[in-house]
Design an enzyme around this catalytic site. Structure first.
Site, short mmCIF file in Angstrom:
data_model
loop_
_atom_site.label_atom_id
_atom_site.label_comp_id
_atom_site.label_asym_id
_atom_site.label_seq_id
_atom_site.Cartn_x
_atom_site.Cartn_y
_atom_site.Cartn_z
N HIS A 30 -13.39 25.64 -16.66
CA HIS A 30 -12.83 26.38 -15.12
C HIS A 30 -13.58 27.81 -16.36
CE1 HIS A 30 -12.10 28.54 -11.58
NE2 HIS A 30 -10.84 28.13 -11.67
N CYS A 78 -11.84 32.40 -8.21
CA CYS A 78 -11.81 31.75 -8.62
C CYS A 78 -13.59 31.17 -7.73
CB CYS A 78 -11.38 30.67 -8.66
SG CYS A 78 -10.36 30.86 -10.49
N HIS A 83 -14.27 22.44 -5.77
CA HIS A 83 -13.05 22.43 -6.52
C HIS A 83 -12.50 22.38 -8.16
CE1 HIS A 83 -11.42 27.17 -7.68
NE2 HIS A 83 -10.59 26.24 -7.87
#
Length: 401
Positions: free
Chosen positions: A331, A159, A294
């Site tokens: 995401h 990620c 994040h």
């Protein structure tokens, strides 16, 4: 050491492309869809996802269409983002020695599934199956399409991939090894069997919210909103040469830091020592005015990031605006850090930040619900990936020498 400017931006997302994406983000116009029954044959704990963006490749020309017959959809979308970013930067053709650094978090799952089927069902296999699966095909096709010969590399830190790729491009230009780079991130997690969706679901990582909204940094958070993917490219240039050619400069990148937790392959440590370390590296002697988080919406990740912020900034953490792009867009894994870097650049250039989709906010942080005009000079965008990969970028509003 050279200064590094951002002169081109091109996010391609389900919420829009380029500036349209940022405008939709400011309005918090999420694109969330119910998972259709045929997506996967297995029961799921989540009921929502974000579809892969629809991209028309025809306007990119014959060479692009020829490439699309040999490349994965992820490589095509990454290359489209690169071409759009060059156009946004006012460049018809980059320097022959332009570097390419692109983050890709996962293999191209649809190509894996199709290749497997061709074997098990005894059907003809596409002759480009192997390069279609390879993650390095994204930067490779960008270089091939543009005929550029600088370093061309894939960066894969889960990620954090997009952030890591931009960081490497920043270091490349700052150290004087080159004067221009195309960088960013791209991931395509969609496939007929829903493999990537299920792989996150069995980890218990996906949102259980009845409406799919992950509500990052809220007490009601239960997991992240799965996105099938996106792409985002940025053009970085050595500052003086960008100014000399009269380029519009969105922002400067003034710092990059990365560490590894070395703790667990999917879990964050209870004390985020290595995240605090990179935040402290980027904040020495400088006030931070905006933090692009994040912000996945998972119970552990948000709590850990909250702790890192309060430990790093102390009482100031309650006055530094914190926003989560993933809380609205979902995401996008390898593309997420690049998209969030672009959001920072747009925000610094326009002096506006987007709001959050919240429930009951976690204490100790400044979590604006509504988009608003702000005065920001310095911003940080941080990403944390499976394997303990931590990466963060620091941005500054353009200040001519």
């Amino acid at each position: 050491m050279n200064r590094v400017a951002i002169t081109g931006l091109a996010p391609i997302t389900a919420m829009g492309t380029g500036k349209a994406f940022f405008e939709h983000l400011l309005k918090k116009e999420a694109v969330i869809r119910r998972i259709p029954p045929e997506y996967t044959g297995a029961p799921l704990s989540t009921g929502w996802y974000v579809p892969f963006p629809e991209v028309d490749y025809k306007p990119f020309g014959r060479d692009f269409l020829r490439m699309s017959a040999m490349a994965s959809r992820n490589a095509c979308t990454g290359a489209a983002a690169a071409l759009l970013a060059l156009k946004d930067a006012g460049l018809e053709q980059p320097d022959p020695d332009t570097a390419v650094f692109f983050g890709v978090g996962a293999p191209h799952s649809q190509e894996v599934v199709k290749g497997y089927r061709s074997v098990t069902e005894h059907k003809p296999m596409h002759p480009c199956t192997n390069p279609m699966i390879m993650t390095n095909s994204v930067p490779a096709w960008i270089s091939i399409l543009l005929g550029i010969h600088g370093v061309s590399q894939v960066v894969s830190t889960a990620c954090a991939s997009g952030t890591s790729a931009i960081g490497e491009a920043y270091l490349h230009i700052r150290s004087g090894r080159g004067s221009m780079a195309i960088c960013g991130g791209a991931d395509d997690l969609a496939c007929d069997e829903g493999m990537m969706l299920r792989s996150f679901d069995v980890l218990g990582a996906l949102t259980k919210a009845e409406d799919g909204i992950p509500r990052a940094f809220s007490q009601e958070r239960s997991g992240f909103l799965f996105s099938e993917g996106a792409a985002c490219a940025l053009i970085l240039e050595e500052y003086a040469s960008a100014r000399q050619r009269g380029a519009r400069i969105y922002a400067e990148i003034t710092g990059y830091a990365a560490t590894c937790d070395a703790y667990h392959i999917v879990q964050m440590p209870p004390v985020p020592t290595q995240i605090i370390r990179i935040l402290e590296q980027l904040t020495v002697g400088e006030q931070i005015d905006y933090y692009n988080a994040h912000g996945t919406g998972t119970p552990v990740n948000d709590r850990t990031e909250q702790l890192a912020l309060t430990e790093t900034f102390g009482e100031r953490a309650a006055s530094i605006p914190v926003t989560s792009v993933k809380g609205i867009l979902g995401h996008t894994i390898g593309a997420s850090g690049a998209i969030e870097a672009a959001v920072c650049a747009y925000s610094l250039h326009n002096q506006v930040i987007h709001g959050n989709l919240l429930g009951t906010p976690l204490p100790g942080l400044c979590l604006p619900e509504e988009s608003r005009e702000v005065s920001i000079r310095t911003a940080i965008s941080a990403s944390f990936g499976f394997g303990g990969h931590n990466a963060a970028l620091k941005f500054r509003r353009e200040e001519p020498a």
